[in-house]
Write a protein that holds these residues in place. Sequence first.
Motif, PDB file in Angstrom:
ATOM      1  N   CYS A   1     -22.973  64.713  -4.218  1.00  0.00           N
ATOM      2  CA  CYS A   1     -22.989  63.430  -3.496  1.00  0.00           C
ATOM      3  C   CYS A   1     -23.204  63.701  -2.006  1.00  0.00           C
ATOM      4  CB  CYS A   1     -21.655  62.714  -3.646  1.00  0.00           C
ATOM      5  SG  CYS A   1     -21.203  62.380  -5.336  1.00  0.00           S
ATOM      6  N   LEU A   2     -23.731  62.720  -1.302  1.00  0.00           N
ATOM      7  CA  LEU A   2     -23.838  62.842   0.161  1.00  0.00           C
ATOM      8  C   LEU A   2     -22.430  62.886   0.759  1.00  0.00           C
ATOM      9  CD1 LEU A   2     -26.619  60.176   0.920  1.00  0.00           C
ATOM     10  CD2 LEU A   2     -26.899  62.664   0.719  1.00  0.00           C
ATOM     11  N   PRO A   3     -22.158  63.807   1.687  1.00  0.00           N
ATOM     12  CA  PRO A   3     -20.838  63.833   2.334  1.00  0.00           C
ATOM     13  C   PRO A   3     -20.558  62.499   3.031  1.00  0.00           C
ATOM     14  CG  PRO A   3     -22.047  65.839   2.816  1.00  0.00           C
ATOM     15  CD  PRO A   3     -23.013  64.915   2.123  1.00  0.00           C
ATOM     16  N   ARG A   4     -19.355  61.989   2.798  1.00  0.00           N
ATOM     17  CA  ARG A   4     -19.008  60.676   3.353  1.00  0.00           C
ATOM     18  C   ARG A   4     -18.163  60.839   4.606  1.00  0.00           C
ATOM     19  NH1 ARG A   4     -15.744  56.214  -0.023  1.00  0.00           N
ATOM     20  NH2 ARG A   4     -15.215  54.890   1.767  1.00  0.00           N
ATOM     21  N   PHE A   5     -18.370  59.963   5.588  1.00  0.00           N
ATOM     22  CA  PHE A   5     -17.624  60.020   6.846  1.00  0.00           C
ATOM     23  C   PHE A   5     -16.698  58.822   6.958  1.00  0.00           C
ATOM     24  CE2 PHE A   5     -21.863  61.852   8.473  1.00  0.00           C
ATOM     25  CZ  PHE A   5     -21.530  63.122   8.036  1.00  0.00           C
ATOM     26  N   ARG A   6     -15.625  59.012   7.720  1.00  0.00           N
ATOM     27  CA  ARG A   6     -14.768  57.870   8.072  1.00  0.00           C
ATOM     28  C   ARG A   6     -15.595  56.879   8.876  1.00  0.00           C
ATOM     29  NH1 ARG A   6      -9.529  59.592   9.392  1.00  0.00           N
ATOM     30  NH2 ARG A   6      -9.082  57.462  10.062  1.00  0.00           N
ATOM     31  N   LEU A   7     -15.285  55.612   8.724  1.00  0.00           N
ATOM     32  CA  LEU A   7     -16.021  54.568   9.441  1.00  0.00           C
ATOM     33  C   LEU A   7     -15.020  53.523   9.912  1.00  0.00           C
ATOM     34  CD1 LEU A   7     -19.346  52.896   8.388  1.00  0.00           C
ATOM     35  CD2 LEU A   7     -17.387  51.458   8.952  1.00  0.00           C
ATOM     36  N   GLU A   8     -15.213  53.062  11.133  1.00  0.00           N
ATOM     37  CA  GLU A   8     -14.364  51.997  11.666  1.00  0.00           C
ATOM     38  C   GLU A   8     -15.230  51.097  12.547  1.00  0.00           C
ATOM     39  OE1 GLU A   8     -10.487  53.363  13.118  1.00  0.00           O
ATOM     40  OE2 GLU A   8     -10.404  51.594  14.424  1.00  0.00           O
ATOM     41  N   VAL A   9     -14.915  49.808  12.544  1.00  0.00           N
ATOM     42  CA  VAL A   9     -15.659  48.875  13.393  1.00  0.00           C
ATOM     43  C   VAL A   9     -14.709  48.379  14.480  1.00  0.00           C
ATOM     44  CG1 VAL A   9     -16.917  46.693  13.483  1.00  0.00           C
ATOM     45  CG2 VAL A   9     -17.170  48.196  11.495  1.00  0.00           C
ATOM     46  N   TRP A  10     -15.134  48.522  15.726  1.00  0.00           N
ATOM     47  CA  TRP A  10     -14.349  48.044  16.870  1.00  0.00           C
ATOM     48  C   TRP A  10     -15.261  47.176  17.725  1.00  0.00           C
ATOM     49  CZ3 TRP A  10     -14.803  49.090  22.268  1.00  0.00           C
ATOM     50  CH2 TRP A  10     -13.729  48.646  23.046  1.00  0.00           C
ATOM     51  N   GLN A  11     -14.856  45.931  17.951  1.00  0.00           N
ATOM     52  CA  GLN A  11     -15.644  44.989  18.755  1.00  0.00           C
ATOM     53  C   GLN A  11     -17.077  44.866  18.216  1.00  0.00           C
ATOM     54  OE1 GLN A  11     -14.384  43.425  21.628  1.00  0.00           O
ATOM     55  NE2 GLN A  11     -12.522  44.560  21.996  1.00  0.00           N
ATOM     56  N   GLY A  12     -17.239  44.981  16.900  1.00  0.00           N
ATOM     57  CA  GLY A  12     -18.569  44.874  16.298  1.00  0.00           C
ATOM     58  C   GLY A  12     -19.390  46.153  16.381  1.00  0.00           C
TER      59      GLY A  12
ATOM     60  N   PHE B  17     -14.490  37.778  25.843  1.00  0.00           N
ATOM     61  CA  PHE B  17     -15.929  37.884  25.541  1.00  0.00           C
ATOM     62  C   PHE B  17     -16.186  37.853  24.034  1.00  0.00           C
ATOM     63  CE2 PHE B  17     -15.416  39.487  29.774  1.00  0.00           C
ATOM     64  CZ  PHE B  17     -16.524  39.010  30.437  1.00  0.00           C
ATOM     65  N   ARG B  18     -15.136  38.035  23.250  1.00  0.00           N
ATOM     66  CA  ARG B  18     -15.245  38.014  21.773  1.00  0.00           C
ATOM     67  C   ARG B  18     -16.465  38.822  21.316  1.00  0.00           C
ATOM     68  NH1 ARG B  18     -13.735  32.397  22.710  1.00  0.00           N
ATOM     69  NH2 ARG B  18     -11.494  32.259  22.344  1.00  0.00           N
ATOM     70  N   ILE B  19     -16.480  40.067  21.716  1.00  0.00           N
ATOM     71  CA  ILE B  19     -17.664  40.912  21.524  1.00  0.00           C
ATOM     72  C   ILE B  19     -17.981  41.133  20.044  1.00  0.00           C
ATOM     73  CG2 ILE B  19     -18.545  43.266  21.943  1.00  0.00           C
ATOM     74  CD1 ILE B  19     -17.115  43.172  24.644  1.00  0.00           C
ATOM     75  N   ALA B  20     -16.950  41.093  19.192  1.00  0.00           N
ATOM     76  CA  ALA B  20     -17.199  41.324  17.758  1.00  0.00           C
ATOM     77  C   ALA B  20     -18.194  40.319  17.200  1.00  0.00           C
ATOM     78  CB  ALA B  20     -15.882  41.252  16.989  1.00  0.00           C
ATOM     79  N   ALA B  21     -18.179  39.089  17.743  1.00  0.00           N
ATOM     80  CA  ALA B  21     -19.028  38.019  17.185  1.00  0.00           C
ATOM     81  C   ALA B  21     -20.395  37.947  17.863  1.00  0.00           C
ATOM     82  CB  ALA B  21     -18.309  36.679  17.330  1.00  0.00           C
ATOM     83  N   LEU B  22     -20.637  38.789  18.841  1.00  0.00           N
ATOM     84  CA  LEU B  22     -21.900  38.690  19.589  1.00  0.00           C
ATOM     85  C   LEU B  22     -23.020  39.468  18.891  1.00  0.00           C
ATOM     86  CD1 LEU B  22     -20.601  39.208  23.249  1.00  0.00           C
ATOM     87  CD2 LEU B  22     -20.732  37.095  21.898  1.00  0.00           C
ATOM     88  N   ASP B  23     -24.209  39.037  19.184  1.00  0.00           N
ATOM     89  CA  ASP B  23     -25.382  39.727  18.643  1.00  0.00           C
ATOM     90  C   ASP B  23     -26.444  39.743  19.730  1.00  0.00           C
ATOM     91  OD1 ASP B  23     -26.847  41.105  16.800  1.00  0.00           O
ATOM     92  OD2 ASP B  23     -26.808  39.537  15.275  1.00  0.00           O
ATOM     93  N   GLY B  24     -27.508  40.483  19.506  1.00  0.00           N
ATOM     94  CA  GLY B  24     -28.578  40.544  20.491  1.00  0.00           C
ATOM     95  C   GLY B  24     -29.784  41.206  19.884  1.00  0.00           C
ATOM     96  N   PRO B  25     -30.871  41.288  20.645  1.00  0.00           N
ATOM     97  CA  PRO B  25     -32.066  41.931  20.118  1.00  0.00           C
ATOM     98  C   PRO B  25     -31.759  43.370  19.705  1.00  0.00           C
ATOM     99  CG  PRO B  25     -32.473  40.929  22.272  1.00  0.00           C
ATOM    100  CD  PRO B  25     -31.007  40.855  22.046  1.00  0.00           C
TER     101      PRO B  25
ATOM    102  N   LEU C  22     -25.938  42.231  24.270  1.00  0.00           N
ATOM    103  CA  LEU C  22     -25.382  41.223  23.372  1.00  0.00           C
ATOM    104  C   LEU C  22     -25.328  39.910  24.134  1.00  0.00           C
ATOM    105  CD1 LEU C  22     -22.398  43.392  22.096  1.00  0.00           C
ATOM    106  CD2 LEU C  22     -24.599  43.007  20.941  1.00  0.00           C
ATOM    107  N   VAL C  23     -25.621  38.831  23.449  1.00  0.00           N
ATOM    108  CA  VAL C  23     -25.641  37.521  24.118  1.00  0.00           C
ATOM    109  C   VAL C  23     -24.786  36.539  23.340  1.00  0.00           C
ATOM    110  CG1 VAL C  23     -27.885  37.908  25.200  1.00  0.00           C
ATOM    111  CG2 VAL C  23     -27.786  36.922  22.901  1.00  0.00           C
ATOM    112  N   ALA C  24     -24.555  35.365  23.933  1.00  0.00           N
ATOM    113  CA  ALA C  24     -23.689  34.363  23.316  1.00  0.00           C
ATOM    114  C   ALA C  24     -24.301  33.894  21.997  1.00  0.00           C
ATOM    115  CB  ALA C  24     -23.500  33.184  24.268  1.00  0.00           C
ATOM    116  N   PRO C  25     -23.429  33.519  21.031  1.00  0.00           N
ATOM    117  CA  PRO C  25     -23.956  33.012  19.759  1.00  0.00           C
ATOM    118  C   PRO C  25     -24.902  31.835  20.011  1.00  0.00           C
ATOM    119  CG  PRO C  25     -21.590  33.397  19.594  1.00  0.00           C
ATOM    120  CD  PRO C  25     -21.964  33.605  21.035  1.00  0.00           C
ATOM    121  N   GLY C  26     -26.057  31.863  19.396  1.00  0.00           N
ATOM    122  CA  GLY C  26     -27.041  30.782  19.538  1.00  0.00           C
ATOM    123  C   GLY C  26     -27.989  30.954  20.707  1.00  0.00           C
ATOM    124  N   ALA C  27     -27.706  31.880  21.619  1.00  0.00           N
ATOM    125  CA  ALA C  27     -28.546  32.020  22.824  1.00  0.00           C
ATOM    126  C   ALA C  27     -29.990  32.345  22.461  1.00  0.00           C
ATOM    127  CB  ALA C  27     -27.976  33.117  23.731  1.00  0.00           C
TER     128      ALA C  27
END
Length: 399
Positions: free
Chosen positions: A142-153, A180-188, A315-320
């Motif tokens: 199997c491919l070696p698996r790494f720990r993964l964590e999400v912080w602020q997206g 800034f609620r960075i977890a919910a932000l998205d961008g190009p 990252l920009v505001a939701p809907g921007a």
Amino acid sequence: MARSILTDAFFDSFDASVGATDEAMTLPPACYTNPEFFEFEKDSLFFREWLCVGRESWAKNPGDYFTSMHAGEPILVVRNRDGDLKAFSSVCRHRAALVAEGCGTLKSFLCPYHHWTYSLDGELIGAPEMQRAVGFDRQRYCLPRFRLEVWQGFVFVNFDPDALPLAPRLRNVAEPLANFRIAALDGPRPGPPTAYPWNWKVMFENSNDGYHANRLHKGPLHDFVPSALASFPEIPPGEAGYYRLNGTTHPDVGFNATQRALLPMFPGLSEADRNRVVFANVPPTLALFTLSDMVGYLIMHARSANCQALTLGVLVAPGAEKNPLFQELLDANNRAIAAIVAQDWHVDGLVQTGLESQFAPRGRYSWQEGAQRALNLWLVERYRAEWARRSAALPNAAE
Ligand code: FES
Ligand SMILES: [Fe+2]
């Protein structure tokens, strides 16, 4: 054979870099130039710490994947059929070709070389013409698996199965970012990383250097974030990152010709948020900064003692992004930011060249360089821990 630079005296000399900013000196130049020291950093930092590889939104649906690379380790991040985000080494278990490049959406990963195939959970599910291989058990490949964590997206991986979780050790850094609620932000989505000929710390230090703002970037595109308004909150021991606050001369600044935010502002910002820039850092890979309408981030990919690559995104505001003028407004910012970073890249190259000189200094800091001392504290604690581990593993080393 050249003598190792890794000695007790070398590590003792780090004392001078972790005192108060007014007293501290820069790290020894070899920390930025020496290949042996970069290998040492792999063990002390890159193979132990949480490394940012991208945004969770880059793999929204089952089968979505993206790849990254830190300190020579190719990394594959994929959303599996259950909707969970997983991280693996992308090194094929046959003869080490990479089973994935770039990003995309797939049902499984087909190694291009001999067509071994891996599931979205990293299991080897196909290996043509291997029936004669004696004792070959697919489950052991199997491919070696790494720990993964999400912080602020942001997606972080860790090669160390025993690493402490990241988020509980970033509570202080998260505080000034909360509104800034960075977890919910998205961008190009940024393109592939660009390589630069300098040590990763040269850029890490540059991205959070309050001292140069009014000097290198002197002019109307940057003067509204003056060096004199930098402050450096004390970070408690054990925190996995650090931050700098930099006041602004007017609210809602923007790096563009209007000097003001052009995109939709983040809802819920306080007066304090709107009158400062937060420069937050999760070494050794992530630095970000806040404006009232965008969060900029730098993911730094160390490659060798004198080469790193950079992923630069916003990252920009939701809907921007739905605004028909979004791209034009973003371009106005990008044009000014490109002019500013061109100045940064220029001095980063000069610094690397200078650090490789026999006359490279251990310099002193201005009070406006508190963030450099904060990075030194983070680094030296980890360098010393690794040196202690190595020394303990070699009981006769002192003889
Ligand atoms: S190297 Fe991947 S199948 Fe051979
Ligand atoms: Fe700069």
